[in-house]
Design a protein around this motif. Structure first.
Motif, PDB file in Angstrom:
ATOM      1  N   LYS A  24     -45.463  21.389  69.269  1.00  0.00           N
ATOM      2  CA  LYS A  24     -45.252  20.862  70.620  1.00  0.00           C
ATOM      3  C   LYS A  24     -43.866  20.241  70.735  1.00  0.00           C
ATOM      4  N   HIS A  25     -43.463  19.497  69.699  1.00  0.00           N
ATOM      5  CA  HIS A  25     -42.146  18.861  69.721  1.00  0.00           C
ATOM      6  C   HIS A  25     -41.027  19.892  69.605  1.00  0.00           C
ATOM      7  N   LEU A  26     -41.232  20.893  68.770  1.00  0.00           N
ATOM      8  CA  LEU A  26     -40.202  21.924  68.617  1.00  0.00           C
ATOM      9  C   LEU A  26     -40.008  22.681  69.924  1.00  0.00           C
ATOM     10  N   ASP A  27     -41.095  22.976  70.610  1.00  0.00           N
ATOM     11  CA  ASP A  27     -40.984  23.638  71.913  1.00  0.00           C
ATOM     12  C   ASP A  27     -40.204  22.773  72.895  1.00  0.00           C
ATOM     13  N   MET A  28     -40.445  21.445  72.824  1.00  0.00           N
ATOM     14  CA  MET A  28     -39.741  20.523  73.710  1.00  0.00           C
ATOM     15  C   MET A  28     -38.248  20.480  73.371  1.00  0.00           C
ATOM     16  N   PHE A  29     -37.920  20.511  72.058  1.00  0.00           N
ATOM     17  CA  PHE A  29     -36.510  20.490  71.641  1.00  0.00           C
ATOM     18  C   PHE A  29     -35.803  21.754  72.122  1.00  0.00           C
ATOM     19  N   ILE A  30     -36.473  22.895  71.976  1.00  0.00           N
ATOM     20  CA  ILE A  30     -35.877  24.165  72.415  1.00  0.00           C
ATOM     21  C   ILE A  30     -35.664  24.164  73.922  1.00  0.00           C
ATOM     22  N   LYS A  31     -36.661  23.661  74.662  1.00  0.00           N
ATOM     23  CA  LYS A  31     -36.565  23.615  76.119  1.00  0.00           C
ATOM     24  C   LYS A  31     -35.386  22.758  76.563  1.00  0.00           C
ATOM     25  N   ASN A  32     -35.123  21.653  75.837  1.00  0.00           N
ATOM     26  CA  ASN A  32     -34.023  20.748  76.182  1.00  0.00           C
ATOM     27  C   ASN A  32     -32.726  21.092  75.448  1.00  0.00           C
ATOM     28  N   ARG A  33     -32.727  22.262  74.785  1.00  0.00           N
ATOM     29  CA  ARG A  33     -31.522  22.764  74.103  1.00  0.00           C
ATOM     30  C   ARG A  33     -30.998  21.775  73.067  1.00  0.00           C
ATOM     31  N   ILE A  34     -31.904  21.201  72.320  1.00  0.00           N
ATOM     32  CA  ILE A  34     -31.533  20.301  71.221  1.00  0.00           C
ATOM     33  C   ILE A  34     -31.302  21.151  69.967  1.00  0.00           C
ATOM     34  N   ILE A  35     -30.174  20.928  69.315  1.00  0.00           N
ATOM     35  CA  ILE A  35     -29.806  21.695  68.130  1.00  0.00           C
ATOM     36  C   ILE A  35     -30.576  21.159  66.922  1.00  0.00           C
ATOM     37  N   PHE A  36     -31.249  22.056  66.193  1.00  0.00           N
ATOM     38  CA  PHE A  36     -31.946  21.646  64.969  1.00  0.00           C
ATOM     39  C   PHE A  36     -32.095  22.837  64.040  1.00  0.00           C
ATOM     40  N   LYS A  37     -32.338  22.536  62.779  1.00  0.00           N
ATOM     41  CA  LYS A  37     -32.622  23.552  61.765  1.00  0.00           C
ATOM     42  C   LYS A  37     -33.954  23.215  61.115  1.00  0.00           C
ATOM     43  N   THR A  38     -34.797  24.216  60.944  1.00  0.00           N
ATOM     44  CA  THR A  38     -36.060  24.013  60.244  1.00  0.00           C
ATOM     45  C   THR A  38     -35.802  24.101  58.746  1.00  0.00           C
ATOM     46  N   ARG A  39     -36.161  23.047  58.026  1.00  0.00           N
ATOM     47  CA  ARG A  39     -35.910  23.000  56.578  1.00  0.00           C
ATOM     48  C   ARG A  39     -37.098  23.544  55.777  1.00  0.00           C
ATOM     49  N   ASN A  40     -38.278  23.042  56.050  1.00  0.00           N
ATOM     50  CA  ASN A  40     -39.459  23.538  55.350  1.00  0.00           C
ATOM     51  C   ASN A  40     -40.697  23.223  56.168  1.00  0.00           C
ATOM     52  N   THR A  41     -41.782  23.894  55.820  1.00  0.00           N
ATOM     53  CA  THR A  41     -43.055  23.727  56.519  1.00  0.00           C
ATOM     54  C   THR A  41     -44.154  23.509  55.494  1.00  0.00           C
ATOM     55  N   ASP A  42     -44.949  22.486  55.690  1.00  0.00           N
ATOM     56  CA  ASP A  42     -46.081  22.201  54.819  1.00  0.00           C
ATOM     57  C   ASP A  42     -47.328  22.088  55.690  1.00  0.00           C
ATOM     58  N   GLY A  43     -48.024  23.231  55.854  1.00  0.00           N
ATOM     59  CA  GLY A  43     -49.177  23.240  56.757  1.00  0.00           C
ATOM     60  C   GLY A  43     -48.715  23.077  58.188  1.00  0.00           C
ATOM     61  N   ASN A  44     -49.274  22.091  58.880  1.00  0.00           N
ATOM     62  CA  ASN A  44     -48.884  21.829  60.268  1.00  0.00           C
ATOM     63  C   ASN A  44     -47.689  20.886  60.372  1.00  0.00           C
ATOM     64  N   VAL A  45     -47.263  20.325  59.217  1.00  0.00           N
ATOM     65  CA  VAL A  45     -46.153  19.367  59.204  1.00  0.00           C
ATOM     66  C   VAL A  45     -44.849  20.120  58.968  1.00  0.00           C
ATOM     67  N   LYS A  46     -43.861  19.864  59.819  1.00  0.00           N
ATOM     68  CA  LYS A  46     -42.570  20.541  59.698  1.00  0.00           C
ATOM     69  C   LYS A  46     -41.465  19.510  59.529  1.00  0.00           C
ATOM     70  N   THR A  47     -40.446  19.889  58.755  1.00  0.00           N
ATOM     71  CA  THR A  47     -39.275  19.039  58.559  1.00  0.00           C
ATOM     72  C   THR A  47     -38.063  19.751  59.137  1.00  0.00           C
ATOM     73  N   ILE A  48     -37.308  19.045  59.965  1.00  0.00           N
ATOM     74  CA  ILE A  48     -36.127  19.638  60.590  1.00  0.00           C
ATOM     75  C   ILE A  48     -34.898  18.785  60.294  1.00  0.00           C
ATOM     76  N   MET A  49     -33.731  19.391  60.485  1.00  0.00           N
ATOM     77  CA  MET A  49     -32.457  18.685  60.313  1.00  0.00           C
ATOM     78  C   MET A  49     -31.692  18.785  61.625  1.00  0.00           C
ATOM     79  N   VAL A  50     -31.219  17.644  62.137  1.00  0.00           N
ATOM     80  CA  VAL A  50     -30.474  17.620  63.397  1.00  0.00           C
ATOM     81  C   VAL A  50     -29.186  16.841  63.209  1.00  0.00           C
TER      82      VAL A  50
END
Length: 395
Positions: A24-50
């Protein structure tokens, strides 16, 4: 572990561990054109770098759940803030940042992609001739001119492009004639024997068989013809295809001398260290003259990383010199025979993993100076070799 770019380090970045409703948060970041990189995913938990510059916008769009984010500030701005009350360390950090910032305008590394026959060294030497090499200012590289001159003057490179990603240059090549060779493979062709053998099995998928099981052939003999008779035109040329298994013969010979020289390590070692900056060598520990008359040399090169995250244009090279002495060893005929037959066994095991051994003939002889084994090994092998049909027109 993801590597960060020098720009990300200098301007700072933030590691954010999102809660279970991360999508839900990633969709919101994309919608608002926020720059981020996905680092890793552990189940439903995601880590990003901005980038630092995006953190205020993230707070704005995620105000209700921002407190649930696990946030870690990284990079140079964090270090400056940490040591703001220690001027000596702060001055060193700033000087380092300025030097690193200057170096970020240079080409730190070059990677070649797309080459098959051509070596990386050949391509790197070619582009160096036209201005692209480690340590050059990126802004001084005439990419268009470099690509055009390379394609015009180099007969082995048909197409070339250069792309920069941060301080690294990617050189993509297509070797000249690659597509032409591919087209040739579609022309009419025969299948001939790659080597001498006795045909065991032949499967023709297209064309006309010229041999049958039991026939003996020589290298170059026709196995499957691409010239097929036609009631309409007399004959047609086709690309013959097939699989031909034959029994072939290989000779194995090994000679074990009764007296030979063996290297025995003395335990004496010496090291030589160098630093390579943009391909230029700086000696740190240098040995004067030859260290040992006889020695093995082991070389290890390691790329330097800042905080185990940023690859720097610095390589540490270490040479280890391991001294040995040559000694004469004398063995009996029995020991030499055991060694010879062990080598024969190794060869047969390796061959059996690739083909079926049908029969073998082994002879041994003891001379005055060595024990010799000669073996004729017969085994199966696919011997079909495509050969283009050439047609000469007279007129």
């Amino acid at each position: 572990m993801n590597k960060m770019s020098i720009k990300e380090y200098l301007f700072g970045y933030v590691i954010i561990k999102l809660p279970q409703n991360a999508d839900k948060h990633l969709d919101m970041f994309i919608k608002n054109r926020i720059i981020f990189k996905t680092r890793n995913t552990d189940g439903n938990v995601k880590t990003i770098m901005v980038p630092y510059s995006e953190i205020k916008r993230i707070k704005s769009v995620s105000s209700d759940e921002y407190s649930n984010f696990e946030i870690k500030y990284c990079g140079l701005p964090k270090m400056i803030f940490k040591y703001k009350n220690r001027p000596g360390i702060l001055a060193g950090i700033i000087i380092f940042a300025l030097i690193t910032g200057f170096f970020s305008f240079l080409v730190w590394d070059i990677e070649v992609v797309g080459n098959n026959e051509l070596s990386d060294t050949y391509v790197l030497d070619t582009v160096k001739e036209y201005g692209l090499y480690k340590g050059v200012m990126r802004s001084s590289v005439d990419i268009d001119g470099l690509c055009q001159k390379t394609m015009i003057n180099d007969g082995s490179i048909g197409w070339l492009s250069v792309n920069f990603r941060g301080t690294k240059a990617y050189v993509e090549v297509i070797e000249y004639g690659k597509e032409k060779k591919k087209d040739k493979s579609m022309n009419a062709q025969n299948i001939v024997a790659a080597r001498d053998g006795r045909i065991l099995e032949i499967d023709v998928y297209r064309g006309v068989a010229a041999v049958e099981a039991g026939d003996t052939v020589k290298a170059g003999d026709l196995l499957v013809s691409g010239i097929v008779e036609s009631a309409e035109s007399g004959y047609k040329l086709k690309k013959s295809e097939g699989r031909v298994i034959a029994e072939v013969e290989d000779t194995f010979r090994i000679e074990i001398p009764y007296t030979y020289t063996q290297n025995v390590y003395t335990g004496n070692t010496s090291r030589e260290k160098s630093v390579f900056l943009f391909g230029r060598e700086i000696k740190l520990l240098k040995n004067s003259g030859n260290v040992y008359d006889k020695c093995d040399i082991i070389k290890n090169v390691k790329r330097v990383e800042l905080f185990d995250k940023i690859e720097l244009p610095i390589e540490i090279s270490e040479k280890l010199y391991n001294e040995y002495k040559e000694t004469t060893v004398v063995i009996s005929e029995k020991s030499a025979a055991e060694i010879a037959y062990k080598e024969l066994e190794k060869y047969l095991i390796r061959l059996a993993s690739e083909a079926d051994i049908t029969r073998k003939s082994v002879k041994s002889i003891s001379t005055e100076s060595a024990y010799v084994i000669e073996a004729q090994i017969y085994h199966t092998e696919e011997i079909s070799k495509p050969m283009q049909i050439s047609i000469s027109k007279s007129g």
